[in-house]
Enzyme design. Sequence first.
Site, PDB file in Angstrom:
ATOM      1  N   HIS A  16      21.732  -4.606 -39.832  1.00 46.40           N
ATOM      2  CA  HIS A  16      22.583  -4.718 -41.016  1.00 46.40           C
ATOM      3  C   HIS A  16      22.341  -3.575 -42.006  1.00 46.40           C
ATOM      4  O   HIS A  16      23.117  -3.403 -42.938  1.00 46.40           O
ATOM      5  CB  HIS A  16      22.318  -6.064 -41.701  1.00 46.40           C
ATOM      6  CG  HIS A  16      23.545  -6.874 -41.992  1.00 46.40           C
ATOM      7  ND1 HIS A  16      24.792  -6.615 -41.483  1.00 46.40           N
ATOM      8  CD2 HIS A  16      23.706  -7.970 -42.777  1.00 46.40           C
ATOM      9  CE1 HIS A  16      25.658  -7.517 -41.917  1.00 46.40           C
ATOM     10  NE2 HIS A  16      25.026  -8.335 -42.716  1.00 46.40           N
ATOM     11  N   ASN A  63      26.139  -9.428 -48.836  1.00 50.55           N
ATOM     12  CA  ASN A  63      27.307 -10.256 -49.132  1.00 50.55           C
ATOM     13  C   ASN A  63      27.830 -10.099 -50.554  1.00 50.55           C
ATOM     14  O   ASN A  63      28.912 -10.592 -50.871  1.00 50.55           O
ATOM     15  CB  ASN A  63      26.998 -11.727 -48.857  1.00 50.55           C
ATOM     16  CG  ASN A  63      26.749 -11.982 -47.392  1.00 50.55           C
ATOM     17  OD1 ASN A  63      26.905 -11.101 -46.549  1.00 50.55           O
ATOM     18  ND2 ASN A  63      26.348 -13.191 -47.069  1.00 50.55           N
ATOM     19  N   ASP A  88      27.736  -1.450 -40.702  1.00 51.70           N
ATOM     20  CA  ASP A  88      27.505  -1.860 -39.312  1.00 51.70           C
ATOM     21  C   ASP A  88      28.714  -2.655 -38.809  1.00 51.70           C
ATOM     22  O   ASP A  88      29.437  -3.247 -39.603  1.00 51.70           O
ATOM     23  CB  ASP A  88      26.234  -2.715 -39.204  1.00 51.70           C
ATOM     24  CG  ASP A  88      26.308  -3.981 -40.041  1.00 51.70           C
ATOM     25  OD1 ASP A  88      26.473  -5.066 -39.467  1.00 51.70           O
ATOM     26  OD2 ASP A  88      26.218  -3.896 -41.292  1.00 51.70           O
ATOM     27  N   ASN A 109      31.063  -9.517 -44.273  1.00 53.68           N
ATOM     28  CA  ASN A 109      30.962 -10.044 -45.631  1.00 53.68           C
ATOM     29  C   ASN A 109      30.743  -8.966 -46.690  1.00 53.68           C
ATOM     30  O   ASN A 109      31.193  -9.114 -47.826  1.00 53.68           O
ATOM     31  CB  ASN A 109      29.866 -11.105 -45.719  1.00 53.68           C
ATOM     32  CG  ASN A 109      30.253 -12.371 -44.989  1.00 53.68           C
ATOM     33  OD1 ASN A 109      31.428 -12.728 -44.916  1.00 53.68           O
ATOM     34  ND2 ASN A 109      29.280 -13.062 -44.439  1.00 53.68           N
TER      35      ASN A 109
END
Length: 189
Positions: A16, A63, A88, A109
């Site tokens: 991530h 997020n 990513d 997100n």
Amino acid sequence: MVGLGNPGPKYDKTRHNYGFMVIDELLRRYRVQPTAGSFSALIAQVASSGDKVLLVKPMTFMNASGSAVGPLARYYKVEPENILVVVDDLDLPLGHMRMRPKGSSGGHNGLKSIIAALGTEDFPRLRLGIGSPGDRNEVINYVLAPFPKVDVPIVQQVVVRAADAVEEWLVHGVDHVMSRFNKAVEMPK
């Protein structure tokens, strides 16, 4: 230029944090260190072809990336089409990257948060493939896990190639980068 990731050493080498890795490569190239400001982000200012460029790592967790990007864009009066987001992508195989001038979040997100903060999907993004765990129930564990050692050489190549793509985007724009970089990264022989 915004690279997405999660703050803290716990997440440094995770899938991530691919966007952060690209920003780190650009910081190395420009020989600058980012500073923390009032925008919940680490920011460095560099010059490229006479233009001022911000290299940004939101410190909001993935997020909520938009809560850093939105205020920064408004403060610096940067139009969405001039904000490149490096992120990513589960839908691309490892070693692949894809530049797009705009588009949906694709379920990501971090992108959803930025779209909400900017009020538009019309900003470029450079998606870096991380592959898929196969089972959608494993996505969170997968993206928050470090790249396996066997994948590190290709990840390093992608980071360098993605930084090259960002630098070319600054000079030549999205179409040039799409035609030159939207393919798998080849490992040196």
